[in-house]
Design an enzyme around this catalytic site. Structure first.
Site, PDB file in Angstrom:
ATOM      1  N   ASN A  76       0.861  -1.181   0.000  1.00  0.00           N
ATOM      2  CA  ASN A  76       0.000   0.000   0.000  1.00  0.00           C
ATOM      3  C   ASN A  76       0.890   1.221   0.000  1.00  0.00           C
ATOM      4  OD1 ASN A  76      -2.810   1.087   0.327  1.00  0.00           O
ATOM      5  ND2 ASN A  76      -1.791   2.165   2.000  1.00  0.00           N
ATOM      6  N   GLU A  77       0.762   2.037  -1.022  1.00  0.00           N
ATOM      7  CA  GLU A  77       1.552   3.274  -1.089  1.00  0.00           C
ATOM      8  C   GLU A  77       2.993   3.016  -0.650  1.00  0.00           C
ATOM      9  OE1 GLU A  77      -0.588   6.295   1.083  1.00  0.00           O
ATOM     10  OE2 GLU A  77      -1.955   6.595  -0.589  1.00  0.00           O
TER      11      GLU A  77
ATOM     12  N   GLU B  82      -7.867   5.322  -4.671  1.00  0.00           N
ATOM     13  CA  GLU B  82      -8.398   6.026  -3.498  1.00  0.00           C
ATOM     14  C   GLU B  82      -8.605   7.488  -3.850  1.00  0.00           C
ATOM     15  OE1 GLU B  82      -5.995   5.920   0.019  1.00  0.00           O
ATOM     16  OE2 GLU B  82      -5.494   3.812  -0.215  1.00  0.00           O
TER      17      GLU B  82
ATOM     18  N   TRP C  32      -5.819  13.958   7.837  1.00  0.00           N
ATOM     19  CA  TRP C  32      -4.385  14.046   8.100  1.00  0.00           C
ATOM     20  C   TRP C  32      -3.787  15.418   7.846  1.00  0.00           C
ATOM     21  CZ3 TRP C  32      -2.930  15.005   3.131  1.00  0.00           C
ATOM     22  CH2 TRP C  32      -3.638  14.354   2.102  1.00  0.00           C
TER      23      TRP C  32
ATOM     24  N   GLU D 226      -8.145   6.822  11.685  1.00  0.00           N
ATOM     25  CA  GLU D 226      -8.785   7.492  10.556  1.00  0.00           C
ATOM     26  C   GLU D 226     -10.284   7.691  10.753  1.00  0.00           C
ATOM     27  OE1 GLU D 226      -6.158   7.189   6.996  1.00  0.00           O
ATOM     28  OE2 GLU D 226      -6.522   5.069   7.333  1.00  0.00           O
ATOM     29  N   LYS D 227     -10.686   7.805  12.013  1.00  0.00           N
ATOM     30  CA  LYS D 227     -12.131   7.894  12.264  1.00  0.00           C
ATOM     31  C   LYS D 227     -12.736   9.206  11.761  1.00  0.00           C
ATOM     32  CE  LYS D 227     -11.908   9.330  17.157  1.00  0.00           C
ATOM     33  NZ  LYS D 227     -10.430   9.381  17.281  1.00  0.00           N
ATOM     34  N   TRP D 228     -11.902  10.227  11.567  1.00  0.00           N
ATOM     35  CA  TRP D 228     -12.442  11.490  11.043  1.00  0.00           C
ATOM     36  C   TRP D 228     -12.273  11.621   9.534  1.00  0.00           C
ATOM     37  CZ3 TRP D 228     -15.760  12.796  14.325  1.00  0.00           C
ATOM     38  CH2 TRP D 228     -15.511  12.745  15.697  1.00  0.00           C
TER      39      TRP D 228
HETATM   40  C1  GLA Z   1      -3.699   6.678   2.091  1.00  0.00           C
HETATM   41  C2  GLA Z   1      -3.800   5.234   2.528  1.00  0.00           C
HETATM   42  C3  GLA Z   1      -5.134   4.890   3.128  1.00  0.00           C
HETATM   43  C4  GLA Z   1      -5.650   6.001   3.999  1.00  0.00           C
HETATM   44  C5  GLA Z   1      -5.701   7.258   3.200  1.00  0.00           C
HETATM   45  C6  GLA Z   1      -6.280   8.436   3.950  1.00  0.00           C
HETATM   46  O1  GLA Z   1      -3.996   6.900   0.785  1.00  0.00           O
HETATM   47  O2  GLA Z   1      -3.519   4.339   1.497  1.00  0.00           O
HETATM   48  O3  GLA Z   1      -4.968   3.711   3.855  1.00  0.00           O
HETATM   49  O4  GLA Z   1      -4.805   6.157   5.082  1.00  0.00           O
HETATM   50  O5  GLA Z   1      -4.407   7.608   2.821  1.00  0.00           O
HETATM   51  O6  GLA Z   1      -6.400   9.567   3.138  1.00  0.00           O
END
Ligand code: GLA
Length: 642
Positions: A118-119, A278, A286, A326-328
């Site tokens: 992931n990223e 996404e 964030w 990430e609840k918000w």
């Molecule tokens: C990234 C991550 C996700 C999430 C988003 C929030 O793109 O891949 O898991 O944390 O940011 O914006």
């Protein structure tokens, strides 16, 4: 999900701890049930390799897999990507997980793609561990062959940094406050950071492919005009389809920034379909201040991604969580539940996407522009070094400024990586492309000599790919192509009272941050705009923008930072001089017009987006298929877009 028209889910990205709760226990039951449930509802799964977060037991038993920060301290476990990509121990655990997943789900009909990691690199791109040091030494040896070649590349005679063997190669750990890193070493460490993660990805991919050779692989990139974590031009070759995570920039650049990032994504896709993996339905969590999307923007942004070439529109995340980091962060089903504007918009979007798919959208691709704006990850990294003429100039700001200024003039540009086919375009922009390698230099020269139309800005071609300055006056390797010679730079700013903080041009534009001192203009060139300044500055009457004839082509040189506004204002003359036609529409610049078409021309879609905060009225042909933020007046055949 059925109600919203969801047909693909990326699953289990952070679920290693559930799949392997302890070193010798595996639990796939929960995942089997979810995949089955989705599959039976007609929803396919983009299944994760699940290696983005390792379980805590692994860090406990093998703390050596943790990366180290530049001070040599181990990073603590507990967040995401707290692992070192060069750790052999970590790799063994990760590849075991990949094989287990491939064995279990390789033939599952509902799993249609592999979502690797992931990223990659977001948290562990800079690792200063001993594993990284050893891997960097090997990387340097592979690249340079002899220590002499490496010494030459890094210019180590300066400051007495000469190395006797590859065992003396260092990674740029903390060397004391205000110490300057060798720029060649820094640039190579950035490249190495990219390559070690790419190697890690490839190892994971190959472990799965050995067992499951027939399903496509992707990983979510982070292409956005303020990010350069990885050199995605290199990654694009290694995935079966590219996908991207894009989060909106609030404020007046919102739509343009999205379109500019997507223009690069569409080039990285190499002609294949690509995913928005996404984006957000509304706010993220964030940033220091997490603005919501205004009403209608959820749909508008998704359609803009689609217009710019994406073939799948996904969101992070399905349901907004009640707890955790990430609840918000917004989601498709918000805290308020399905009885909410966001979920209603998501459902409307789902219906619109289905309608567009039924009309044949997925057989089409973004219609290519005639203008390519060149973008280069390595130039961005080079401009991020702390010992440069100014810290105000970074590469990325310029491709975006040009993309916007061209759009202001009715041209939606493509953004093409430096290793891509930019020389196939009618016109090309090299915007603060600091690095011009010998190879790129050759391509630029041939392009213009053969009739290409080139725009070059300040800060372009200062160095080669070793970060060595091209000598003899800037831009050293293409001085004759642009027909100007720059001897010095004039960075500007208001840090000191009375210092020069801007320069006016006689075409009514204003330069900030940076100007070139152009000391000579070739006979084949002419000045299009000059500086108009107080005598004491030494700039009064000096050339600022020029156009040169070179071979069968022409090259315009913009020797100052004019920003989007100044470029937009300067462009009409330059476009005319270079013979580039723009749309003659009256609404030029107000509306972003993007087209997708298939090869036969049978399927052809036109998308129109309002770039301003005022209502834009446009002519529409035929019946609009979908209309977000727009009121269509059928009798007058117009649409008012908010
Ligand atoms: C990234 C991550 C996700 C999430 C988003 C929030 O793109 O891949 O898991 O944390 O940011 O914006």
């Amino acid at each position: 999900m059925g109600q919203a028209g969801v047909n693909t889910v990326a699953l289990a990205i952070f679920s290693w701890d559930r799949i392997q709760p302890t070193e010798d226990r595996w639990d796939f039951g929960w995942l089997d049930r979810i995949i089955d449930k989705l599959g039976n509802a007609g929803i396919v799964v983009d299944l994760a390799s699940a290696t983005a977060t390792a379980p805590l037991w692994l860090y406990e038993s093998h703390p050596e897999v943790l990366p180290r920060d530049k001070y040599g301290h181990p990073v603590n476990a507990g967040s995401r990507q707290s692992w070192s990509p060069t750790s052999p121990v970590f790799k063994e655990y990760a590849l075991t997980l990949c094989r287990k997943l491939a064995e279990r789900y390789g033939t599952n009909p509902y799993v249609t793609a592999w979502h690797m990691g992931n990223e990659y690199g977001w948290n562990n791109r800079y690792d200063y561990s001993d594993n990284a040091l050893n891997a960097f030494r090997l990387w340097c040896e592979r690249k340079y062959g002899t220590i002499g070649a490496l010494n030459q590349a890094w210019g180590t005679t300066f400051w007495g940094q000469e190395m006797n063997s590859f065992d003396e190669v260092l990674i740029p750990r903390f060397m004391g406050a205000d110490s300057m890193v060798n720029p060649g070493q820094k640039l190579d460490f950035e490249r190495f950071g990219n390559d070690m993660l790419l190697d890690f990805y490839k190892a994971e991919r190959d472990a799965i492919a050995e067992i499951c050779p027939d399903k496509p692989f992707t990983t979510n990139f982070m292409v956005s005009t303020d990010q350069c974590v990885m050199n995605y031009a290199k990654w694009a070759d290694e995935v079966d389809f590219v996908s991207n995570d894009h989060y909106f920039h609030e404020g007046e650049s919102h739509l343009d920034e999205l379109a500019c990032s997507d223009a690069l994504m569409d080039s990285l896709a190499l002609g294949k379909p690509w995913y928005v993996m996404e984006h957000s339905t509304s706010a993220v969590q964030w940033k220091p201040l997490n603005t919501r999307k205004r009403a209608g923007e959820l749909m508008r942004d998704s359609l803009a991604h689609l217009a710019m070439g994406s073939d799948a529109i996904c969101y992070f995340q399905w349901r907004q969580s009640k707890a955790g980091a990430e609840k918000w962060h917004s989601s498709m089903v918000p805290h308020a539940g399905p009885d909410s504007q966001i979920f209603r918009d998501v459902c409307e979007l789902g219906a619109d996407l289905n309608k567009l798919a039924d009309e044949g959208l997925l057989s089409t691709k973004l219609v290519k522009s005639k203008v390519a704006v060149v973008f280069d990850y390595e130039s961005q990294w080079a401009t991020e070094h702390t010992a440069t003429p100014t810290q105000e100039v970074r590469h990325w700001t310029e491709p975006l400024a040009w993309f916007r200024a061209l759009a202001d003039n009715g041209l939606t540009a493509d953004v093409v990586p430096v290793r891509g086919p930019w020389d196939e375009y009618e016109a090309v922009v090299l915007p603060s492309l600091t690095i011009l390698s010998e190879e790129t230099t050759r391509r630029v020269r041939e392009y213009v000599a053969n009739g290409g139309k080139l725009f070059v800005t300040y800060y372009t071609g200062l160095v080669d790919d070793k970060d060595h300055v091209w000598l003899g006056g800037y831009p050293g390797s293409i001085r004759d192509v642009v027909g100007v010679r720059v001897e010095e730079f004039a960075p500007m700013g208001n840090d000191f009272p009375g210092a020069m903080d801007h320069l006016d041009l006689d075409n009514g534009t204003v330069a900030h941050d940076f100007a070139d001192v152009i000391t000579s203009v070739a006979d084949t060139a002419h000045v299009v705009a000059s500086f108009k300044a107080d005598k004491w500055t030494g700039f009064d009457g000096a050339p600022a923008i020029t156009v040169n004839d070179f071979g069968d082509g022409k090259a315009a040189y913009v020797g100052a930072r004019l920003g989007r506004e100044g470029l937009a204002k300067s462009l009409p003359v330059l476009l005319e001089e270079l013979g580039i036609e723009t749309s003659a529409e009256d609404d030029r610049g107000e509306v972003l017009r993007v087209e997708r078409a298939d090869e036969t021309g049978e399927n052809h879609f036109v998308f129109l987006f309002n770039r301003t905060h005022d209502v834009a009225v446009v002519d529409v042909e035929g019946e609009p298929l979908v209309a977000s933020l727009a009121q269509v007046n059928e009798s007058e055949r117009t649409a008012a877009i908010q």
